[in-house]
Motif scaffolding. Structure first.
Motif, short mmCIF file in Angstrom:
data_model
loop_
_atom_site.label_atom_id
_atom_site.label_comp_id
_atom_site.label_asym_id
_atom_site.label_seq_id
_atom_site.Cartn_x
_atom_site.Cartn_y
_atom_site.Cartn_z
N GLY A 6 48.18 38.03 47.83
CA GLY A 6 48.92 37.95 46.57
C GLY A 6 48.07 38.38 45.38
O GLY A 6 48.57 39.03 44.45
N ASP A 7 46.79 38.03 45.41
CA ASP A 7 45.90 38.43 44.32
C ASP A 7 45.70 39.94 44.32
O ASP A 7 45.64 40.58 43.26
N LEU A 8 45.59 40.53 45.50
CA LEU A 8 45.44 41.98 45.60
C LEU A 8 46.70 42.68 45.08
O LEU A 8 46.62 43.70 44.37
N THR A 9 47.84 42.14 45.41
CA THR A 9 49.10 42.72 44.94
C THR A 9 49.21 42.61 43.43
O THR A 9 49.67 43.54 42.76
N ALA A 10 48.77 41.48 42.89
CA ALA A 10 48.80 41.29 41.44
C ALA A 10 47.90 42.29 40.74
O ALA A 10 48.27 42.89 39.72
N PHE A 11 46.69 42.48 41.27
CA PHE A 11 45.77 43.47 40.69
C PHE A 11 46.39 44.86 40.69
O PHE A 11 46.31 45.59 39.70
N MET A 12 47.01 45.24 41.79
CA MET A 12 47.59 46.57 41.89
C MET A 12 48.74 46.74 40.89
O MET A 12 48.88 47.80 40.28
N ALA A 13 49.54 45.70 40.71
CA ALA A 13 50.65 45.78 39.77
C ALA A 13 50.15 45.98 38.34
O ALA A 13 50.68 46.80 37.58
N VAL A 14 49.10 45.24 37.97
CA VAL A 14 48.55 45.35 36.61
C VAL A 14 47.87 46.70 36.41
O VAL A 14 48.07 47.36 35.37
N PHE A 20 49.17 43.69 31.58
CA PHE A 20 49.70 42.49 32.24
C PHE A 20 51.18 42.33 31.97
O PHE A 20 51.94 41.93 32.85
N ARG A 21 51.62 42.64 30.76
CA ARG A 21 53.04 42.48 30.44
C ARG A 21 53.89 43.46 31.23
O ARG A 21 54.90 43.08 31.84
N SER A 33 50.51 34.48 35.24
CA SER A 33 50.18 34.34 36.67
C SER A 33 49.42 35.56 37.18
O SER A 33 48.51 35.43 38.00
N LEU A 34 49.75 36.75 36.67
CA LEU A 34 49.00 37.95 37.05
C LEU A 34 47.57 37.88 36.54
O LEU A 34 46.62 38.25 37.24
N SER A 35 47.41 37.43 35.29
CA SER A 35 46.08 37.31 34.71
C SER A 35 45.21 36.35 35.52
O SER A 35 44.04 36.63 35.81
N GLU A 36 45.78 35.23 35.90
CA GLU A 36 45.04 34.25 36.70
C GLU A 36 44.69 34.82 38.07
O GLU A 36 43.58 34.61 38.58
N ALA A 37 45.62 35.58 38.68
CA ALA A 37 45.37 36.15 39.99
C ALA A 37 44.24 37.17 39.93
O ALA A 37 43.38 37.21 40.83
N ARG A 39 41.78 37.28 37.66
CA ARG A 39 40.53 36.54 37.44
C ARG A 39 40.03 35.93 38.74
O ARG A 39 38.82 35.94 39.02
N ARG A 40 40.95 35.39 39.53
CA ARG A 40 40.57 34.78 40.80
C ARG A 40 40.00 35.84 41.75
O ARG A 40 38.99 35.59 42.43
N LEU A 41 40.62 37.00 41.79
CA LEU A 41 40.16 38.08 42.66
C LEU A 41 38.77 38.57 42.23
O LEU A 41 37.88 38.77 43.06
N GLU A 42 38.59 38.75 40.92
CA GLU A 42 37.29 39.19 40.41
C GLU A 42 36.21 38.16 40.72
O GLU A 42 35.06 38.52 41.03
N GLY A 43 36.58 36.88 40.66
CA GLY A 43 35.61 35.84 40.98
C GLY A 43 35.20 35.87 42.44
O GLY A 43 34.02 35.70 42.77
#
Length: 302
Positions: A6-14, A20-21, A33-37, A39-43
């Motif tokens: 899900g985090d990978l998908t969020a990154f790709m969408a952004v 983000f919007r 939720s995309l921003s948090e995803a 950040r989590r992926l980068e971490g």
């Protein structure tokens, strides 16, 4: 260091949307939720993937390389998961279509209700806009476009009536007051209701008769955004404000009622109908495959 899908998908969408919007609009998630995803992926990866400013979001070099590899990989994951759909009695899932306002108004009303009735487990998400967009970057499965605006490397399937015309019309009261033009060039002396595209272009009106093509660039008091405000121009024409040049099917109810009178009908130009287009890939999402199969017999009736 395994990353959540899900985090990978969020990154790709952004990354594809450039923000983000816009990524939230394309993916159906919230910007927070995309921003948090991301950040989590980068971490988890220990590297910055996106450069963020108040005005834009762009991939870093690491993010760009990940995006290049991630798109095809996630596409294969989606295709693999969708194979399971073939074992269902009825296809299920969401089909997202990006279409011009004209198609939403003139083509889809005859198709959508019977399609939804035939496939009750499919959810249809229609995004109508007239600006040229990257259908895949917008998170859509397919789009509808006219021939001259089809994206390259796409499979195109005819949808809707195969022959359409541009019609020119005005209210009888306007024509009684200002006269009835007998040649397209006579429109220069009339009040004409124009349309402006998202690109800011105002295209000339084109007419054709016996092989002769005439383009005119008339003027008038009212210019509207094509698609979003087209109905305002139609209402203004009915009210007697000027002459309108638009899809015949859009004006047909007013022509049939007599609220609008045809102008220069022998010069009305025909053009080919729209196409459903989608990426040429081996596996199609089950909802899209069902939609393509559904419109196939309708094409022979157009």
């Amino acid at each position: 260091m395994a990353a959540d899908l899900g985090d990978l998908t969020a990154f790709m969408a952004v990354a594809r949307a450039g923000g983000f919007r816009d990524g939230a609009r394309a993916s159906g998630s919230s910007a927070s939720s995309l921003s948090e995803a991301v950040r989590r992926l980068e971490g988890k990866l220990g590297v910055r993937l996106l450069n963020r400013t108040t005005r834009s979001v762009a991939p870093t070099e690491a993010g760009a390389r990940l995006l290049d590899r991630l798109g095809p990989a996630l596409g294969e994951v989606e295709a693999a998961l969708d194979v399971v759909n073939g074992f269902r009695d009825r296809p299920a899932g969401t089909l997202r279509l990006n279409v011009p306002v004209s198609a939403a108004r003139l083509v889809l009303p005859a198709i959508v209700p019977p399609f939804l009735a035939a496939y009750p487990d499919i959810h249809l998400d229609v995004i109508a806009e007239d600006g040229f967009v990257d259908m895949l970057a917008a998170g859509c499965d397919a789009g509808i476009r006219y021939d001259e605006r089809l994206e390259q490397d796409m499979i195109a399937v005819p949808i809707g009536p195969r022959k359409q015309r541009f019609a020119t019309a005005a209210s009888p009261a306007y024509l009684d007051r200002r006269g009835r033009p007998e040649h397209p060039r006579a429109l220069i002396g009339h009040a004409c209701l124009r349309g402006r595209f998202a690109s800011d272009a105002i295209t000339a009106w084109e007419f054709e008769r016996d092989g002769e093509i005439v383009r005119v660039d008339p003027s008038g008091q009212l210019i509207v955004r094509v698609g979003a405000a087209t109905d305002l121009a139609v209402d203004a024409a009915v009210a007697g404000s000027g002459i309108i040049h638009l899809f015949e099917d859009w004006l047909r109810p007013h022509l049939d009622s007599g609220a609008l009178e045809p102008v220069l009908e022998p010069w009305w130009q025909s053009f080919s109908g729209p196409f459903l287009y989608y990426p040429g890939r081996r596996y199609l999402p089950a909802p899209l495959r069902a939609f393509i199969d559904f419109i196939r017999p309708l094409r022979s009736q157009s």
